[in-house]
Design an enzyme around this catalytic site. Structure first.
Site, short mmCIF file in Angstrom:
data_model
loop_
_atom_site.label_atom_id
_atom_site.label_comp_id
_atom_site.label_asym_id
_atom_site.label_seq_id
_atom_site.Cartn_x
_atom_site.Cartn_y
_atom_site.Cartn_z
N SER A 10 0.60 -1.11 -0.07
CA SER A 10 0.18 -0.05 -0.02
C SER A 10 0.78 1.18 0.03
O SER A 10 1.81 1.54 0.72
CB SER A 10 -1.01 0.05 1.18
OG SER A 10 -1.63 1.18 1.16
N SER A 12 -0.74 4.13 0.65
CA SER A 12 -1.48 5.07 1.80
C SER A 12 -0.75 5.57 2.91
O SER A 12 -0.59 6.66 3.11
CB SER A 12 -2.82 4.37 2.16
OG SER A 12 -3.70 4.30 1.02
N LYS A 64 -13.77 -4.84 3.16
CA LYS A 64 -14.45 -3.76 2.90
C LYS A 64 -16.16 -3.99 3.01
O LYS A 64 -16.86 -2.91 3.61
CB LYS A 64 -14.43 -3.22 1.42
CG LYS A 64 -12.99 -2.55 1.20
CD LYS A 64 -12.88 -2.01 -0.17
CE LYS A 64 -11.86 -1.01 -0.47
NZ LYS A 64 -11.79 -0.44 -1.89
N ASP A 100 -14.30 5.88 -1.89
CA ASP A 100 -13.95 5.53 -3.28
C ASP A 100 -14.83 6.38 -4.20
O ASP A 100 -14.43 6.43 -5.25
CB ASP A 100 -14.03 3.95 -3.48
CG ASP A 100 -12.84 3.34 -2.82
OD1 ASP A 100 -11.79 3.68 -2.80
OD2 ASP A 100 -13.13 2.04 -2.23
N GLY A 122 -15.27 -4.86 -14.76
CA GLY A 122 -14.90 -5.49 -13.48
C GLY A 122 -16.25 -5.54 -12.71
O GLY A 122 -17.09 -4.77 -13.08
N GLY A 124 -15.91 -6.62 -8.95
CA GLY A 124 -15.52 -6.77 -7.52
C GLY A 124 -15.83 -5.60 -6.73
O GLY A 124 -16.52 -4.53 -7.00
P1 NAP Z 1 -11.53 -7.59 -6.32
O1 NAP Z 1 -12.66 -7.57 -5.76
O2 NAP Z 1 -10.56 -8.95 -6.34
O3 NAP Z 1 -12.16 -7.97 -8.09
C1 NAP Z 1 -11.31 -8.19 -9.19
C2 NAP Z 1 -11.94 -8.10 -10.34
O4 NAP Z 1 -10.99 -8.25 -11.36
C3 NAP Z 1 -13.20 -8.91 -10.60
O5 NAP Z 1 -14.04 -8.36 -11.45
C4 NAP Z 1 -12.26 -10.14 -11.40
O6 NAP Z 1 -13.32 -10.86 -12.14
C5 NAP Z 1 -11.49 -9.35 -12.37
N1 NAP Z 1 -10.42 -10.06 -12.71
C6 NAP Z 1 -9.22 -10.56 -12.09
N2 NAP Z 1 -8.43 -11.40 -12.73
C7 NAP Z 1 -8.80 -11.34 -14.00
C8 NAP Z 1 -8.53 -11.91 -15.30
N3 NAP Z 1 -7.61 -12.65 -15.41
N4 NAP Z 1 -9.21 -11.58 -16.26
C9 NAP Z 1 -10.41 -10.91 -16.40
N5 NAP Z 1 -10.72 -10.24 -15.33
C10 NAP Z 1 -10.27 -10.58 -14.26
O7 NAP Z 1 -10.53 -6.45 -6.52
P2 NAP Z 1 -10.79 -5.00 -6.06
O8 NAP Z 1 -10.76 -4.85 -4.99
O9 NAP Z 1 -12.09 -4.83 -7.03
O10 NAP Z 1 -9.90 -4.21 -7.06
C11 NAP Z 1 -9.76 -4.13 -8.63
C12 NAP Z 1 -8.58 -3.28 -8.95
O11 NAP Z 1 -8.52 -2.02 -8.68
C13 NAP Z 1 -6.94 -3.67 -8.46
O12 NAP Z 1 -6.09 -3.72 -9.27
C14 NAP Z 1 -6.89 -2.83 -7.19
O13 NAP Z 1 -5.65 -2.53 -6.94
C15 NAP Z 1 -7.51 -1.66 -7.87
N6 NAP Z 1 -7.95 -0.39 -6.86
C16 NAP Z 1 -7.59 0.84 -7.20
C17 NAP Z 1 -8.08 1.92 -6.42
C18 NAP Z 1 -7.46 3.26 -6.57
O14 NAP Z 1 -7.71 4.02 -5.70
N7 NAP Z 1 -6.87 3.64 -7.50
C19 NAP Z 1 -8.96 1.60 -5.35
C20 NAP Z 1 -9.37 0.28 -5.21
C21 NAP Z 1 -8.82 -0.65 -6.09
P3 NAP Z 1 -14.09 -12.25 -11.77
O15 NAP Z 1 -15.34 -11.71 -11.08
O16 NAP Z 1 -14.50 -12.86 -13.00
O17 NAP Z 1 -13.24 -12.78 -10.92
#
Ligand code: NAP
Length: 282
Positions: A10, A12, A64, A100, A122, A124
């Protein structure tokens, strides 16, 4: 503090520590990352509640949603989303909120976007907050594309219930381009591209134009393959660090109210870029 597991990656703590340099030394807050396993989350929240000097904190993967019943209440937005990434002390109660959402709203506003069509990649945790920000608060006509279509359908259903408009489809380039139209916004909230500058969730080469806006939540690397492809077409591009910084700013607002005005997005972005670059040198 930030509660999560894993937590070592992180940015942060470094970003907030730089931000809090704006406070005088006597009342400067501190911010640390705490690795908390799911089994320890309940006891940790109870412990934080008992310590009045804890003004608040952030929560990340995988807590979360799990933290929701452990807190003493949620603000209206967090209730709607069903996920919390920030909590704030009110007397002896810890109240959850979701920063967020204002993070994404702030970058959309800066890009001059306030409605039309949007495509979300996505379904997630991060996608959930984005879907609410886009479809419920900003009234975008939203299409959610996900590898596991059932998850996209479930999220689209939650958006309809909350008063937004969203549909779901498989994660495919053709579906994204159809749904984007001539001027839409595309947000990547999958983890594809994280740690791999060559991987992209869909192929955007030659497909978007300078009338589109592409936002990638992934910030490791900063220039993902998706953003590079979008940038080559002249699209407006926003990286994940910009969203992270705006989320941090919204969290500081939630904790400190008026006192938060000493910190600007530019300062936070500068601090975030420094930490990011230092990490890349290692
Ligand atoms: P999460 O809940 O684990 O969700 C992951 C998502 O990615 C799901 O939709 C998953 O699809 C998809 N995915 C994973 N591997 C994949 C693949 N090989 N091919 C296609 N789809 C795939 O994670 P999250 O917390 O939502 O975080 C997602 C991303 O956002 C991370 O990279 C995180 O670092 C980033 N993020 C950034 C911020 C920011 O402030 N910039 C804030 C939060 C998160 P399935 O449902 O099919 O598994």
């Amino acid at each position: 503090m930030l509660l999560g597991d894993p937590i070592a990656h992180s940015l942060s703590p470094a970003i907030y520590t730089r931000a809090f340099e704006r406070w005088t030394e006597e009342d400067r807050p501190s911010y640390n990352a705490w690795r908390v396993t799911p089994e320890r989350l309940s006891a940790t929240v109870a412990d934080l509640r008992a310590h009045a000097q804890v003004l608040g904190g952030n929560v990340t993967i995988p807590h979360k949603e799990a933290i929701v019943p452990l807190l003493d209440g949620l603000d209206e937005r967090a209730k709607q989303i069903g996920a919390v990434n920030c909590f704030v002390r009110h007397g002896d109660r810890l109240i959850g909120c979701n920063t967020d959402v204002p993070g994404l709203l702030a970058v959309l506003e800066r890009a001059g976007r306030n409605g039309g069509r949007a495509v979300l990649l996505g379904a997630g945790g991060a996608a959930r907050a984005c879907a609410f920000a886009l479809a419920v608060l900003c009234k975008y006509e939203l299409t959610i594309l996900n590898r596991t279509v059932a998850r996209a359908e479930a999220l689209a259903g939650a958006i309809w219930k909350a008063g937004g408009r969203a549909n779901a489809a498989p994660l495919q380039t053709a579906a994204a381009l159809h749904a984007l139209g001539d001027t839409g916004v595309l947000v990547n909230a999958t983890s594809v591209g994280l740690g791999n500058p060559h991987a992209a969730p869909i192929d955007l080469r030659g497909a978007v134009t300078n009338a589109h806006c592409v936002i990638d939540l992934v910030y490791e690397p900063l220039e993902t393959a998706l953003l590079a492809a979008a940038r080559a077409t002249g699209a407006t591009c926003i990286d994940g660090l910009e969203v992270l910084v705006e989320q941090a700013r919204a969290s500081i607002n939630a904790w400190f109210g008026d006192r938060a005005s000493v910190v600007t997005s530019e300062q936070l972005r500068g601090a975030a870029l420094q930490v990011h670059a230092r990490r890349g040198e290692r």
